[in-house]
Scaffold this active site. Structure first.
Site, short mmCIF file in Angstrom:
data_model
loop_
_atom_site.label_atom_id
_atom_site.label_comp_id
_atom_site.label_asym_id
_atom_site.label_seq_id
_atom_site.Cartn_x
_atom_site.Cartn_y
_atom_site.Cartn_z
N GLU A 1 0.83 -1.22 0.00
CA GLU A 1 0.00 0.00 0.00
C GLU A 1 0.86 1.26 0.00
OE1 GLU A 1 -2.86 -0.56 -0.73
OE2 GLU A 1 -3.58 -2.38 0.24
N HIS B 1 -2.62 2.62 8.10
CA HIS B 1 -3.74 1.85 7.58
C HIS B 1 -3.92 0.63 8.46
CE1 HIS B 1 -6.27 -0.56 5.02
NE2 HIS B 1 -5.33 -1.47 4.87
N HIS C 1 -7.15 -2.49 10.05
CA HIS C 1 -8.45 -3.17 9.83
C HIS C 1 -9.22 -3.26 11.15
CE1 HIS C 1 -6.17 -5.63 6.46
NE2 HIS C 1 -6.32 -4.37 6.12
N GLU D 1 -17.22 12.90 22.21
CA GLU D 1 -15.96 13.52 21.76
C GLU D 1 -15.80 13.55 20.24
OE1 GLU D 1 -13.83 9.35 22.79
OE2 GLU D 1 -12.45 11.01 22.54
N HIS E 1 -12.94 -2.94 3.96
CA HIS E 1 -11.53 -3.30 4.03
C HIS E 1 -10.88 -2.76 5.32
CE1 HIS E 1 -7.34 -3.68 2.01
NE2 HIS E 1 -7.20 -3.44 3.29
#
Ligand code: 2HA
Ligand code: ZN
Length: 271
Positions: free
Chosen positions: A116, A139, A141, A169, A210
Site C-alpha cells: 500500500e 492503515h 483493519h 468527543e 476493508h
C-alpha cells in the site's frame, strides 16, 4: 554513529505495531504505517550516502523527493515487528526524480515497503499540501469499523453523522468528518489516488469493507483518530440492533463544536 535500534522512531514503530496487533486490528499482514522522518535526525543513526537497494515506486512522487520514511514491509506481520524490526521495517528515501525508493536500512530479507505504499505516499502528498506538518499515515483493519461498513450506508456525510452520534468527543476529534470510499481493489495506484483525493478533505478515510486510513502530525494524532472512530463504531454495532431510546441530537453536537471552537462540517448534520 548511534545504534538505530534505539532510535526513538524505530522504537515508536515497534510499540505502535505491537499495540495495534494487540487491539486485534492487524491480523496476519494486515495494516501498514509510514512516517516521514527528519533527515538530520536519521543522519545521527545512518550514513545517508549509503543506499542499499533502489526500489521502483511505479508512480511519480516528485512532490516528496528527498523525503525519508520509515515504513512497514510488504507481507510482514505487525505481530512480529517488535521482535525483528530490521526485517519487518525499512527506512527509505524518495529519489530525486521521484520514481524510486532508496533503501537506507531494514527489509533485511530482501523485502520492500508495504504493497500500500502508493496509497501511503499519495496520502502524504495530499495531506502535506493542506498541512505542511503532517508526517504519519497509517492503515489498519479495526474490527467494529469494518463491521459497521456492512450494515451502514457508505457515504461521507451519513457515515460521519452516525459516528458523531456515538461518542460525545467525536465531533471535536474529527470535526471535518470521515471520507468513505466504496470497496475497491487494494494495493493499486487507483485506490491510492482515490484515497489521496479524500485526504485533501479528511484525515480519516474508510476503505469500504476493508479498513481505514488515518493521517496526522504525530503517531498519536493518527492513531488517536482511528481509535476514536473505532470506539464510535463499536458503540454503533453494540446498539444497532436495539431500539434507540436516546441519542446525541444535532443541536447538542453543534453546542459541542461551538464550545470547543472546532470547524465542523455543518452540511453533515441533518436539517
Ligand atoms: O498490507 O492491509 O491493504 C496489508 C494490507 C493491505
Ligand atoms: Zn488492508
Amino acid at each position: 554513529m548511534k545504534n538505530i535500534l534505539n532510535a526513538p522512531f524505530v522504537e515508536e514503530m515497534m510499540h505502535t505495531a505491537a499495540n495495534m496487533y494487540r487491539l486485534g486490528w492487524d491480523e496476519r499482514n494486515g495494516g501498514n504505517i509510514s512516517w516521514m522522518l527528519d533527515a538530520q535526525q536519521v543522519g545521527e543513526y545512518l550514513d545517508l550516502n549509503q543506499v542499499l537497494r533502489v526500489l521502483p515506486l511505479g508512480f511519480d512522487a516528485k512532490a516528496i523527493a528527498g523525503k525519508i520514511f520509515i515504513v512497514t514491509g510488504s507481507g510482514k506481520y505487525f505481530k512480529n515487528v517488535d521482535r525483528d524490526p530490521e526485517l519487518n521495517l525499512g527506512i527509505v528515501r524518495i529519489s530525486e526524480n521521484g520514481q524510486d525508493a532508496e533503501l537506507l536500512w531494514g527489509f533485511s530479507d530482501g523485502g520492500r515497503p508495504t504493497s500500500e505504499f502508493p496509497a501511503h505516499l499519495m496520502s502524504h502528498m495530499a495531506r502535506l499540501a493542506v498541512d505542511p506538518e503532517n508526517r504519519v499515515v497509517m492503515h489498519t483493519h479495526p474490527t467494529y469499523t469494518l463491521a459497521m461498513n456492512y450494515v451502514h450506508e457508505l457515504s461521507d456525510s451519513k457515515f460521519t453523522h452516525s459516528l458523531w452520534q456515538m461518542c460525545t468527543e467525536c465531533i471535536v476529534v474529527f470535526p471535518e468528518g470521515v471520507g468513505v470510499l466504496p470497496w475497491m481493489l487494494c494495493g493499486t495506484n487507483t485506490i491510492g489516488e482515490a484515497t489521496a483525493e479524500k485526504m485533501k478533505e479528511f484525515r480519516v478515510v474508510i476503505w469500504g469493507m476493508h479498513g481505514v486510513y488515518g493521517a496526522g502530525k504525530t503517531m498519536d494524532e493518527a492513531f488517536g483518530l482511528i481509535e476514536t472512530v473505532e470506539k464510535a463504531a463499536q458503540i454503533y454495532m453494540l446498539t444497532a440492533h436495539l431500539p434507540r431510546v436516546n441519542t446525541i441530537r444535532d443541536e447538542e453536537m453543534i453546542e459541542l463544536a461551538e464550545f470547543f471552537g472546532v470547524n465542523y462540517r455543518k452540511d453533515f448534520l441533518l436539517g
